[in-house]
Design an enzyme around this catalytic site. Sequence first.
Site, PDB file in Angstrom:
ATOM      1  N   GLY A   1      19.973  27.255  22.290  1.00 43.37           N
ATOM      2  CA  GLY A   1      21.038  27.025  21.328  1.00 43.37           C
ATOM      3  C   GLY A   1      21.215  25.533  21.121  1.00 43.37           C
ATOM      4  O   GLY A   1      20.704  24.717  21.900  1.00 43.37           O
ATOM      5  N   TYR A   2      21.953  25.180  20.081  1.00 43.03           N
ATOM      6  CA  TYR A   2      22.089  23.779  19.674  1.00 43.03           C
ATOM      7  C   TYR A   2      23.543  23.339  19.742  1.00 43.03           C
ATOM      8  O   TYR A   2      24.424  23.941  19.135  1.00 43.03           O
ATOM      9  CB  TYR A   2      21.514  23.588  18.262  1.00 43.03           C
ATOM     10  N   LEU A   3      23.763  22.262  20.515  1.00 43.10           N
ATOM     11  CA  LEU A   3      25.083  21.636  20.588  1.00 43.10           C
ATOM     12  C   LEU A   3      25.302  20.746  19.380  1.00 43.10           C
ATOM     13  O   LEU A   3      26.428  20.507  18.966  1.00 43.10           O
ATOM     14  CB  LEU A   3      25.207  20.818  21.881  1.00 43.10           C
TER      15      LEU A   3
ATOM     16  N   ASP B   1      26.603  25.732  18.501  1.00 43.57           N
ATOM     17  CA  ASP B   1      26.917  26.102  17.121  1.00 43.57           C
ATOM     18  C   ASP B   1      25.818  27.023  16.608  1.00 43.57           C
ATOM     19  O   ASP B   1      24.653  26.896  16.997  1.00 43.57           O
ATOM     20  CB  ASP B   1      26.962  24.859  16.227  1.00 43.57           C
TER      21      ASP B   1
END
Length: 150
Positions: free
Chosen positions: A27-29, A76
């Site tokens: 996942g991407y912060l 996000d």
Amino acid sequence: MEIERKYLVTSPPENYKSFPHHFIEQGYLSTDPVVRVRKEDESYILTYKSKGLLAREEYNLPLNEDSYQHLISKTDGCVLTKRRYLIPVEHCDHLTIELDVFEGRYEGLMLAEVEFESLEEAHSFTPPSWFGKDVTLSGEYQNSRLSQMP
């Protein structure tokens, strides 16, 4: 420095499942700059990537499982899941094809990536016949972008 080319794949080799593989969840912060958290099998990594398509800076830091679980809950967009098959490039011992077969939201999507030691090597690479369209410079199949698609 990460130098890689990326290709869409619609007809993988029949035996691709016989090659070693890893299960990946990520996942991407942040997507600008790219800050990613990844679980690969039982390893956990925090990654920063600079801007770029063919070549960009990349830094990896190890995480423990608790830190990963905390950070993945803060990401996000959607969490991507895939199996990454490691296929040697014929006639080129130091290159490996990373065939990503997506699961979950992007089930059916297959992307092949090859990392290179230099820009010259990347530009002179002749992909195997089973590779589809080169999508390296489009950016549309970057994982960070896929994670943000509605």
